[in-house]
Design a protein around this motif. Sequence first.
Motif, mmCIF file in Angstrom:
data_model
loop_
_atom_site.group_PDB
_atom_site.id
_atom_site.type_symbol
_atom_site.label_atom_id
_atom_site.label_comp_id
_atom_site.label_asym_id
_atom_site.label_seq_id
_atom_site.Cartn_x
_atom_site.Cartn_y
_atom_site.Cartn_z
ATOM 1 N N ASP A 65 8.383 11.928 14.264
ATOM 2 C CA ASP A 65 7.242 11.203 13.899
ATOM 3 C C ASP A 65 7.248 9.913 14.639
ATOM 4 N N LYS A 66 6.059 10.021 15.563
ATOM 5 C CA LYS A 66 6.091 8.792 16.639
ATOM 6 C C LYS A 66 5.598 7.608 15.791
ATOM 7 N N SER A 67 4.925 7.593 14.884
ATOM 8 C CA SER A 67 4.830 6.409 13.926
ATOM 9 C C SER A 67 6.087 5.528 13.578
ATOM 10 N N ILE A 75 12.218 6.191 6.794
ATOM 11 C CA ILE A 75 11.404 5.935 8.165
ATOM 12 C C ILE A 75 12.489 6.403 9.350
ATOM 13 N N ARG A 76 13.856 6.321 9.378
ATOM 14 C CA ARG A 76 14.650 6.520 10.225
ATOM 15 C C ARG A 76 14.606 8.124 10.269
ATOM 16 N N GLU A 77 14.540 8.703 9.054
ATOM 17 C CA GLU A 77 14.682 10.125 9.087
ATOM 18 C C GLU A 77 13.527 10.842 9.571
ATOM 19 N N LEU A 78 12.213 10.327 9.458
ATOM 20 C CA LEU A 78 11.111 10.870 9.955
ATOM 21 C C LEU A 78 11.085 10.426 11.451
ATOM 22 N N LYS A 120 1.057 4.644 6.038
ATOM 23 C CA LYS A 120 1.645 5.313 7.507
ATOM 24 C C LYS A 120 2.375 6.525 7.238
ATOM 25 N N PHE A 121 3.248 6.435 5.920
ATOM 26 C CA PHE A 121 4.255 7.624 5.792
ATOM 27 C C PHE A 121 3.855 8.452 4.511
ATOM 28 N N SER A 161 11.225 2.947 -9.680
ATOM 29 C CA SER A 161 11.927 2.875 -8.383
ATOM 30 C C SER A 161 12.759 4.213 -8.096
ATOM 31 N N VAL A 162 13.313 4.721 -9.287
ATOM 32 C CA VAL A 162 13.989 5.793 -9.026
ATOM 33 C C VAL A 162 13.048 7.193 -8.986
ATOM 34 N N LYS A 163 12.288 6.962 -9.850
ATOM 35 C CA LYS A 163 11.197 8.131 -9.978
ATOM 36 C C LYS A 163 10.333 8.422 -9.047
ATOM 37 N N SER A 164 9.850 7.458 -8.178
ATOM 38 C CA SER A 164 8.833 7.453 -7.127
ATOM 39 C C SER A 164 9.528 7.429 -5.769
ATOM 40 N N ILE A 165 10.679 6.578 -5.596
ATOM 41 C CA ILE A 165 11.148 6.478 -4.231
ATOM 42 C C ILE A 165 12.772 6.996 -4.121
ATOM 43 N N LEU A 166 13.605 6.600 -4.837
ATOM 44 C CA LEU A 166 15.011 6.639 -4.762
ATOM 45 C C LEU A 166 15.331 8.077 -4.631
ATOM 46 N N SER A 167 14.710 8.856 -5.759
ATOM 47 C CA SER A 167 15.189 10.311 -5.987
ATOM 48 C C SER A 167 14.368 10.990 -5.231
ATOM 49 N N GLN A 168 13.353 10.668 -4.210
ATOM 50 C CA GLN A 168 12.590 11.453 -3.622
ATOM 51 C C GLN A 168 13.153 11.526 -2.080
ATOM 52 N N PRO A 169 12.542 13.021 -1.571
ATOM 53 C CA PRO A 169 13.094 13.057 -0.037
ATOM 54 C C PRO A 169 12.070 12.376 0.877
ATOM 55 N N ALA A 170 12.477 12.256 2.065
ATOM 56 C CA ALA A 170 11.751 11.151 2.838
ATOM 57 C C ALA A 170 10.634 11.808 3.274
#
Length: 252
Positions: free
Chosen positions: A69-71, A61-64, A105-106, A153-162
Amino acid sequence: MVFENLEVELLADLDELILTCSDPRYRTYLKESVQCYKAGAYRASVVACWIAVAFDLVDKIRELAAIGDKSAQEQVLRFERIQNNNDISGALSFEKELPEMALKKFEFISHIEYQDLVRLVEDRNRCAHPSQVSDAQVFEASAELARMHIFNSVKSILSQPASQGKSALERIMQDMESRYFPAKASDVYEFLNAGPLKKPNSALYKNFLQILTKTVTSKEQRSLKRSRSVHALLAMKKMHPAHWEKEFPAVV
């Protein structure tokens, strides 16, 4: 002997998963979760897994927010107020809302991945707080449960870009308009493969293809923009043939 070999393979797979996390901070949290798993501390493994995911989502979220990104900027300001005021109830509410933020949201995750994330939160709560299945039975996390959460968690979030949703598409289109966008097809492939399109969700891929196709087929577009779009289309086909086949099925 067979079961021992299987366990060794599973542990090796978990160690390899750690390496797929690009950020060293979350690799540390995930490594702690894996170490707990190896030690048979499955409750602690689930809790550590959620900590890694929660920190990663906040950082995404910080990266966006950093790219406009306003939201995301609103959520970062909210999070900082919570931290500055030591607002415990606000922190709990923010943490509770993270799965829905990630989905709606994101667009970091799909609906299926959202269900996995909700399950992780529920199991984390069971593991972190005194919880009883019945008056005589206490909830116990299993090896399978902990391992499932680590893999998901790794496949869907931790290894994915923002960037995975609308903000990602806007960022890509800004790059396409930039004078620094590569001119050669091979360079376009390398450029796009280094960003959010390296591992896009289906919606991002589909929307980007639609824009490119419209640009290529439009007579009103200038030649430079059309040329860039052609190179980008070729890159998308090469990068993700399975996604491409869904959008442009081969004629038999």
